[in-house]
Design a protein around this motif. Structure first.
Motif, PDB file in Angstrom:
ATOM      1  N   LEU A 100       0.880  -1.171   0.000  1.00  0.00           N
ATOM      2  CA  LEU A 100       0.000   0.000   0.000  1.00  0.00           C
ATOM      3  C   LEU A 100       0.915   1.218   0.000  1.00  0.00           C
ATOM      4  N   LYS A 101       0.823   1.995  -1.060  1.00  0.00           N
ATOM      5  CA  LYS A 101       1.651   3.192  -1.234  1.00  0.00           C
ATOM      6  C   LYS A 101       3.141   2.870  -1.111  1.00  0.00           C
ATOM      7  N   GLY A 102       3.543   1.742  -1.697  1.00  0.00           N
ATOM      8  CA  GLY A 102       4.942   1.362  -1.735  1.00  0.00           C
ATOM      9  C   GLY A 102       5.472   0.680  -0.483  1.00  0.00           C
ATOM     10  N   LYS A 103       4.656   0.541   0.536  1.00  0.00           N
ATOM     11  CA  LYS A 103       5.087  -0.105   1.777  1.00  0.00           C
ATOM     12  C   LYS A 103       4.432  -1.477   1.904  1.00  0.00           C
ATOM     13  N   ILE A 104       5.185  -2.437   2.424  1.00  0.00           N
ATOM     14  CA  ILE A 104       4.666  -3.788   2.618  1.00  0.00           C
ATOM     15  C   ILE A 104       3.650  -3.781   3.752  1.00  0.00           C
ATOM     16  N   VAL A 105       2.444  -4.314   3.466  1.00  0.00           N
ATOM     17  CA  VAL A 105       1.407  -4.410   4.505  1.00  0.00           C
ATOM     18  C   VAL A 105       1.158  -5.861   4.924  1.00  0.00           C
ATOM     19  N   ALA A 106       1.557  -6.808   4.079  1.00  0.00           N
ATOM     20  CA  ALA A 106       1.396  -8.232   4.414  1.00  0.00           C
ATOM     21  C   ALA A 106       2.197  -9.061   3.429  1.00  0.00           C
ATOM     22  N   HIS A 107       2.583 -10.255   3.878  1.00  0.00           N
ATOM     23  CA  HIS A 107       3.241 -11.180   2.960  1.00  0.00           C
ATOM     24  C   HIS A 107       2.869 -12.604   3.300  1.00  0.00           C
ATOM     25  N   ILE A 108       2.831 -13.426   2.250  1.00  0.00           N
ATOM     26  CA  ILE A 108       2.459 -14.828   2.336  1.00  0.00           C
ATOM     27  C   ILE A 108       3.607 -15.627   1.735  1.00  0.00           C
ATOM     28  N   THR A 109       4.041 -16.692   2.415  1.00  0.00           N
ATOM     29  CA  THR A 109       5.113 -17.545   1.921  1.00  0.00           C
ATOM     30  C   THR A 109       4.574 -18.963   1.787  1.00  0.00           C
ATOM     31  N   VAL A 110       4.855 -19.605   0.649  1.00  0.00           N
ATOM     32  CA  VAL A 110       4.289 -20.915   0.346  1.00  0.00           C
ATOM     33  C   VAL A 110       5.398 -21.900  -0.013  1.00  0.00           C
ATOM     34  N   CYS A 111       5.340 -23.078   0.594  1.00  0.00           N
ATOM     35  CA  CYS A 111       6.182 -24.202   0.175  1.00  0.00           C
ATOM     36  C   CYS A 111       5.245 -25.221  -0.473  1.00  0.00           C
ATOM     37  N   LEU A 112       5.331 -25.348  -1.777  1.00  0.00           N
ATOM     38  CA  LEU A 112       4.461 -26.285  -2.477  1.00  0.00           C
ATOM     39  C   LEU A 112       4.920 -27.730  -2.297  1.00  0.00           C
ATOM     40  N   SER A 113       6.183 -27.935  -1.890  1.00  0.00           N
ATOM     41  CA  SER A 113       6.679 -29.297  -1.655  1.00  0.00           C
ATOM     42  C   SER A 113       6.044 -29.912  -0.418  1.00  0.00           C
ATOM     43  N   CYS A 114       6.078 -29.167   0.691  1.00  0.00           N
ATOM     44  CA  CYS A 114       5.528 -29.727   1.929  1.00  0.00           C
ATOM     45  C   CYS A 114       4.114 -29.225   2.217  1.00  0.00           C
ATOM     46  N   ASN A 115       3.607 -28.350   1.347  1.00  0.00           N
ATOM     47  CA  ASN A 115       2.228 -27.896   1.458  1.00  0.00           C
ATOM     48  C   ASN A 115       1.984 -27.085   2.730  1.00  0.00           C
ATOM     49  N   VAL A 116       2.851 -26.089   2.981  1.00  0.00           N
ATOM     50  CA  VAL A 116       2.698 -25.214   4.135  1.00  0.00           C
ATOM     51  C   VAL A 116       2.633 -23.767   3.664  1.00  0.00           C
ATOM     52  N   VAL A 117       1.734 -22.999   4.277  1.00  0.00           N
ATOM     53  CA  VAL A 117       1.603 -21.572   4.013  1.00  0.00           C
ATOM     54  C   VAL A 117       1.832 -20.831   5.322  1.00  0.00           C
ATOM     55  N   THR A 118       2.709 -19.813   5.281  1.00  0.00           N
ATOM     56  CA  THR A 118       2.877 -18.930   6.433  1.00  0.00           C
ATOM     57  C   THR A 118       2.502 -17.526   5.995  1.00  0.00           C
ATOM     58  N   SER A 119       2.174 -16.697   6.967  1.00  0.00           N
ATOM     59  CA  SER A 119       1.703 -15.360   6.670  1.00  0.00           C
ATOM     60  C   SER A 119       2.135 -14.384   7.755  1.00  0.00           C
ATOM     61  N   SER A 120       2.387 -13.146   7.352  1.00  0.00           N
ATOM     62  CA  SER A 120       2.749 -12.118   8.323  1.00  0.00           C
ATOM     63  C   SER A 120       1.543 -11.637   9.120  1.00  0.00           C
ATOM     64  N   ILE A 121       0.354 -11.953   8.631  1.00  0.00           N
ATOM     65  CA  ILE A 121      -0.890 -11.556   9.309  1.00  0.00           C
ATOM     66  C   ILE A 121      -1.738 -12.808   9.556  1.00  0.00           C
ATOM     67  N   PRO A 122      -2.576 -12.775  10.558  1.00  0.00           N
ATOM     68  CA  PRO A 122      -3.460 -13.935  10.777  1.00  0.00           C
ATOM     69  C   PRO A 122      -4.415 -14.120   9.597  1.00  0.00           C
ATOM     70  N   LEU A 123      -4.474 -15.332   9.091  1.00  0.00           N
ATOM     71  CA  LEU A 123      -5.442 -15.684   8.051  1.00  0.00           C
ATOM     72  C   LEU A 123      -6.526 -16.531   8.692  1.00  0.00           C
ATOM     73  N   ASP A 124      -7.700 -16.504   8.122  1.00  0.00           N
ATOM     74  CA  ASP A 124      -8.776 -17.356   8.595  1.00  0.00           C
ATOM     75  C   ASP A 124      -8.767 -18.599   7.718  1.00  0.00           C
ATOM     76  N   PRO A 125      -8.734 -19.773   8.219  1.00  0.00           N
ATOM     77  CA  PRO A 125      -9.035 -20.259   9.567  1.00  0.00           C
ATOM     78  C   PRO A 125      -7.805 -20.741  10.338  1.00  0.00           C
ATOM     79  N   GLN A 126      -6.709 -20.047  10.281  1.00  0.00           N
ATOM     80  CA  GLN A 126      -5.505 -20.546  10.933  1.00  0.00           C
ATOM     81  C   GLN A 126      -5.628 -20.571  12.454  1.00  0.00           C
ATOM     82  N   LYS A 127      -4.657 -21.180  13.066  1.00  0.00           N
ATOM     83  CA  LYS A 127      -4.660 -21.367  14.511  1.00  0.00           C
ATOM     84  C   LYS A 127      -3.976 -20.214  15.232  1.00  0.00           C
ATOM     85  N   HIS A 128      -3.469 -19.255  14.520  1.00  0.00           N
ATOM     86  CA  HIS A 128      -2.786 -18.090  15.076  1.00  0.00           C
ATOM     87  C   HIS A 128      -1.520 -18.464  15.830  1.00  0.00           C
TER      88      HIS A 128
END
Length: 159
Positions: A100-128
Protein backbone atom coordinates in the motif's frame (compact mmCIF):
# COMPACT_ATOMS: atom_id res chain seq x y z
CA UNK A 1 -25.72 3.63 -11.26
CA UNK A 2 -23.00 6.17 -10.41
CA UNK A 3 -22.18 4.29 -7.19
CA UNK A 4 -21.81 1.02 -9.13
CA UNK A 5 -19.50 2.69 -11.66
CA UNK A 6 -17.37 4.15 -8.83
CA UNK A 7 -17.04 0.77 -7.12
CA UNK A 8 -16.14 -0.91 -10.41
CA UNK A 9 -13.49 1.73 -11.19
CA UNK A 10 -12.08 1.47 -7.66
CA UNK A 11 -11.56 -2.27 -8.08
CA UNK A 12 -10.13 -2.07 -11.58
CA UNK A 13 -7.83 0.96 -11.54
CA UNK A 14 -4.23 0.08 -10.71
CA UNK A 15 -2.85 1.85 -7.67
CA UNK A 16 -6.28 2.29 -6.09
CA UNK A 17 -6.40 0.83 -2.57
CA UNK A 18 -8.56 -2.29 -2.46
CA UNK A 19 -10.22 -4.07 0.41
CA UNK A 20 -12.33 -7.21 0.14
CA UNK A 21 -15.34 -6.44 2.34
CA UNK A 22 -16.95 -9.89 2.29
CA UNK A 23 -13.82 -11.77 3.28
CA UNK A 24 -12.41 -12.59 6.71
CA UNK A 25 -9.14 -11.18 5.33
CA UNK A 26 -9.67 -7.43 5.71
CA UNK A 27 -6.54 -6.22 3.94
CA UNK A 28 -6.10 -2.80 2.34
CA UNK A 29 -3.60 -2.79 -0.55
CA UNK A 30 -2.92 -1.24 -3.94
CA UNK A 31 -0.49 -3.79 -5.43
CA UNK A 32 0.30 -7.50 -5.03
CA UNK A 33 3.62 -8.95 -6.17
CA UNK A 34 4.30 -12.64 -6.74
CA UNK A 35 7.88 -13.80 -6.17
CA UNK A 36 9.85 -16.93 -6.92
CA UNK A 37 12.74 -17.44 -4.49
CA UNK A 38 14.99 -20.13 -2.99
CA UNK A 39 13.93 -20.68 0.58
CA UNK A 40 14.77 -23.29 3.15
CA UNK A 41 16.93 -24.12 6.13
CA UNK A 42 19.93 -21.79 6.29
CA UNK A 43 18.48 -19.41 3.72
CA UNK A 44 15.42 -17.24 3.25
CA UNK A 45 12.55 -18.75 5.24
CA UNK A 46 10.09 -16.02 4.27
CA UNK A 47 9.65 -13.86 1.19
CA UNK A 48 10.18 -10.85 3.50
CA UNK A 49 12.95 -10.83 6.12
CA UNK A 50 12.83 -9.36 9.64
CA UNK A 51 14.02 -6.00 8.32
CA UNK A 52 11.20 -5.81 5.78
CA UNK A 53 13.34 -6.60 2.74
CA UNK A 54 12.44 -9.02 -0.05
CA UNK A 55 14.37 -12.32 0.14
CA UNK A 56 17.91 -12.08 -1.24
CA UNK A 57 17.37 -15.35 -3.10
CA UNK A 58 14.51 -13.87 -5.17
CA UNK A 59 14.73 -15.14 -8.76
CA UNK A 60 11.62 -13.71 -10.41
CA UNK A 61 8.93 -11.17 -9.62
CA UNK A 62 5.73 -10.04 -11.27
CA UNK A 63 2.86 -7.70 -10.39
CA UNK A 64 -0.41 -9.62 -10.24
CA UNK A 65 -3.19 -8.18 -12.36
CA UNK A 66 -6.26 -6.94 -10.49
CA UNK A 67 -8.28 -10.08 -11.15
CA UNK A 68 -5.52 -12.39 -9.86
CA UNK A 69 -4.86 -10.19 -6.80
CA UNK A 70 -8.55 -10.11 -5.88
CA UNK A 71 -8.90 -13.88 -6.39
CA UNK A 72 -5.82 -14.59 -4.25
CA UNK A 73 -7.07 -12.33 -1.46
CA UNK A 74 -10.50 -13.96 -1.48
CA UNK A 75 -9.02 -17.47 -1.45
CA UNK A 76 -6.66 -16.63 1.44
CA UNK A 77 -9.72 -15.72 3.48
CA UNK A 78 -11.78 -18.83 2.65
CA UNK A 79 -11.94 -21.74 5.08
CA UNK A 80 -12.07 -24.13 2.10
CA UNK A 81 -8.60 -23.02 0.99
CA UNK A 82 -6.88 -24.91 3.80
CA UNK A 83 -6.91 -28.48 5.10
CA UNK A 84 -4.57 -30.70 7.12
CA UNK A 85 -2.30 -32.25 4.49
CA UNK A 86 1.38 -31.51 5.08
CA UNK A 87 4.94 -32.79 4.99
CA UNK A 88 7.91 -31.32 6.83
CA UNK A 89 10.54 -29.80 4.53
CA UNK A 90 9.52 -26.10 4.44
CA UNK A 91 11.69 -24.99 1.57
CA UNK A 92 9.46 -22.20 0.28
CA UNK A 93 9.76 -20.97 -3.26
CA UNK A 94 6.64 -18.87 -3.73
CA UNK A 95 5.79 -15.60 -2.05
CA UNK A 96 3.12 -12.94 -2.30
CA UNK A 97 3.62 -9.44 -0.97
CA UNK A 98 0.83 -6.91 -0.52
CA UNK A 99 1.78 -3.24 -0.80
CA UNK A 100 0.00 0.00 0.00
CA UNK A 101 1.65 3.19 -1.23
CA UNK A 102 4.94 1.36 -1.74
CA UNK A 103 5.09 -0.10 1.78
CA UNK A 104 4.67 -3.79 2.62
CA UNK A 105 1.41 -4.41 4.51
CA UNK A 106 1.40 -8.23 4.41
CA UNK A 107 3.24 -11.18 2.96
CA UNK A 108 2.46 -14.83 2.34
CA UNK A 109 5.11 -17.55 1.92
CA UNK A 110 4.29 -20.91 0.35
CA UNK A 111 6.18 -24.20 0.18
CA UNK A 112 4.46 -26.29 -2.48
CA UNK A 113 6.68 -29.30 -1.66
CA UNK A 114 5.53 -29.73 1.93
CA UNK A 115 2.23 -27.90 1.46
CA UNK A 116 2.70 -25.21 4.13
CA UNK A 117 1.60 -21.57 4.01
CA UNK A 118 2.88 -18.93 6.43
CA UNK A 119 1.70 -15.36 6.67
CA UNK A 120 2.75 -12.12 8.32
CA UNK A 121 -0.89 -11.56 9.31
CA UNK A 122 -3.46 -13.93 10.78
CA UNK A 123 -5.44 -15.68 8.05
CA UNK A 124 -8.78 -17.36 8.59
CA UNK A 125 -9.03 -20.26 9.57
CA UNK A 126 -5.51 -20.55 10.93
CA UNK A 127 -4.66 -21.37 14.51
CA UNK A 128 -2.79 -18.09 15.08
CA UNK A 129 0.38 -19.97 16.04
CA UNK A 130 3.74 -18.43 15.23
CA UNK A 131 5.71 -20.57 12.78
CA UNK A 132 9.05 -21.72 14.17
CA UNK A 133 11.07 -20.91 11.06
CA UNK A 134 10.37 -17.25 10.47
CA UNK A 135 8.12 -15.92 13.24
CA UNK A 136 5.22 -15.61 10.80
CA UNK A 137 1.81 -17.14 11.44
CA UNK A 138 1.27 -20.73 10.40
CA UNK A 139 -1.55 -20.17 7.97
CA UNK A 140 -2.23 -23.83 7.33
CA UNK A 141 -2.00 -26.24 4.49
CA UNK A 142 -3.40 -25.37 1.06
CA UNK A 143 -6.35 -27.51 0.04
CA UNK A 144 -6.37 -29.26 -3.32
CA UNK A 145 -8.45 -26.45 -4.85
CA UNK A 146 -6.20 -23.70 -3.44
CA UNK A 147 -3.09 -25.52 -4.68
CA UNK A 148 -4.72 -25.74 -8.12
CA UNK A 149 -5.35 -21.98 -7.96
CA UNK A 150 -1.68 -21.36 -7.02
CA UNK A 151 -0.50 -23.64 -9.84
CA UNK A 152 -2.72 -21.66 -12.20
CA UNK A 153 -1.00 -18.44 -11.12
CA UNK A 154 2.42 -20.03 -11.67
CA UNK A 155 1.39 -21.05 -15.18
CA UNK A 156 -0.29 -17.72 -15.99
CA UNK A 157 2.82 -15.76 -15.02
CA UNK A 158 5.35 -18.25 -16.48
CA UNK A 159 6.97 -19.19 -13.17
Amino acid sequence: MKAFAFVLLTLLLPGTPKIIKNSPLQLKYDKVMMYNFNGGIGSDMSIVDARGHIAKSMKKQVVLDNESALSLTRKLGEKESFDDTTAACFEPGLGFVYYLKGKIVAHITVCLSCNVVTSSIPLDPQKHDKFWANNDYLAGWPSKSFRAFLMGLLKKYNF
